[in-house]
Design an enzyme around this catalytic site. Structure first.
Site: not given
Ligand code: F6R
Ligand code: MG
Ligand code: MG
Length: 376
Positions: A10, A227, A230
């Site tokens: 990603d 973190y 994923k």
């Molecule tokens: C799950 C994922 C998304 C982000 C969510 C919050 O793998 O990538 O669900 O965790 O959109 O993202 P942030 O913390 O970057 O705002």
């Molecule tokens: Mg992403």
């Molecule tokens: Mg992804």
């Protein structure tokens, strides 16, 4: 021998974490074309699932080859550069290091690789997923290679009857074990039923002596120590002639089983099999998606892909995923929708524990009786 490598990362989402911007796809395709004409790759194909770019490549360099991994790294650097220019979300989020050092192990991008002698006809499925983790492949691999209710060939194909050997990784302890199935099936299920920790890395045919399946097993959250998203997994499954038929390898996905991932990598949600055009998790950053690209490989050339879940036969699973999503969403912040504390990808609990530490008092045996309910 040829090697089929899927390397994915990603490098920036469009919009949010939902998809890959077309310009990043075009950039990756340009790089693949260049690598083909320079002779590095025999063939290559670029596909996305959610916000992840997958480079599907055939070459002669074997698994974990420095040349191939550094090519993928450079390609992801290029798409990251573009993502930054376009202000895409989480630009370069899976590139955890500033410098490439030999191969991609521990560096962020995920990869599944398989080196093999090409059969006269070589049907292969490449599965790409978004918003879940590598353990998401445990259930379908068990069904494909060890469950006769799924795979008729285990019973009625002489070349499959002896079963398969499953290589399982323990992602917490960085160790591996091989289970001989069906003899050790129940032992194995004890482990792979816990897919956050135990992940099937490869599957080998006992009769044919060939590796039939390989998965990506990098856990970004563990690699980075914090973190970072994923580690959306990929998987290669070779099919037919003593291996599961294409239809047997796809069959497990007719059930929208629950996986860990979805919103903030911290929820159980149904795994939805979709055509590539629908591989963009939107609702609650989900449901997690899986696409299957079918190829025939000929002299290392990738003949295809066929978009295998672009089939009304999977409408039922998509409907089921939508229903299960409705059901789980109604739990809001409660388990089993939200993951148990130890599997949460966000770490509020750490600061909360510190902040509330002084407020916790021992539970005494003397329970204060509410005034008004006293009898004397
Ligand atoms: C799950 C994922 C998304 C982000 C969510 C919050 O793998 O990538 O669900 O965790 O959109 O993202 P942030 O913390 O970057 O705002
Ligand atoms: Mg992403
Ligand atoms: Mg992804």
């Amino acid at each position: 021998m040829i090697t089929l490598s899927i390397i994915k990362a990603d490098t920036g989402g469009f919009v949010g974490h939902s998809a890959v911007h077309p310009r990043l796809m075009a950039e990756a395709r340009r790089e693949i074309e260049r690598a083909k004409s320079s002779g590095l790759l025999i063939d290559g194909h670029v596909e996305s699932c959610g916000d992840d770019i997958s480079l599907i490549m055939t070459h002669a360099y074997g698994q974990e080859a420095g040349l191939i991994h550094s090519f993928a790294w450079d390609t992801f650097q290029a798409t990251t550069h573009l993502a930054k220019e376009l202000g895409l979300y989480g630009a370069g989020q899976d590139l955890l290091s500033d410098a490439f050092s030999g191969n991609l192990r521990g560096m962020g991008p995920g990869y599944a690789e398989l080196e093999f002698e090409e059969r006269p006809s070589e049907p292969v499925l490449c599965f790409l997923a978004d918003k879940t983790e590598p353990g998401a492949w445990n259930l379908p691999l068990y069904k494909m290679f060890a469950d006769p209710s799924n795979t008729a060939g285990l019973v009625i194909d002489e070349k499959m009857h002896a079963g398969f050997a499953f290589e399982v990784y323990d992602l917490y302890e960085d160790r591996r074990i091989v289970f001989d199935c069906p003899a050790e099936l129940y032992d194995m299920l004890m482990y792979i039923g816990a897919p956050a920790r135990y992940v099937i890395h490869s599957v080998r045919s006992k009769t044919l002596g060939m590796t039939a399946a390989a998965t990506s097993t990098q856990r970004l959250s563990l690699i980075a120590g914090k973190y970072v998203g994923k580690d959306d997994p990929v998987m290669i499954v070779r099919c037919q002639s003593g291996l599961p038929a294409v239809g047997e390898a796809l069959e497990p996905f007719s059930f929208a089983y629950s996986v860990a991932g979805c919103m903030r990598g911290s929820h159980h949600a149904p795994f939805m099999p979709v055509a590539t055009g629908q591989a963009h998790p939107s609702r609650f950053d989900g449901p997690p998606r899986v696409v299957a690209l079918g190829f025939q490989i000929k002299d290392g050339r990738l003949i295809g892909p066929r978009d295998m879940f672009d089939d009304p036969a999977f409408d039922g699973a998509r409907r089921q995923a939508t229903e299960v999503m409705d059901y789980l969403r109604r739990h809001g912040p409660f388990e089993p929708h939200r993951l148990p504390l130890e599997d949460l990808e966000y770490t509020t609990m750490t600061s909360l524990t510190a902040r509330l530490a002084h407020r916790w008092t021992p539970i005494t045996t003397e329970v204060a009786t509410p005034v008004g309910s006293r009898t004397e």
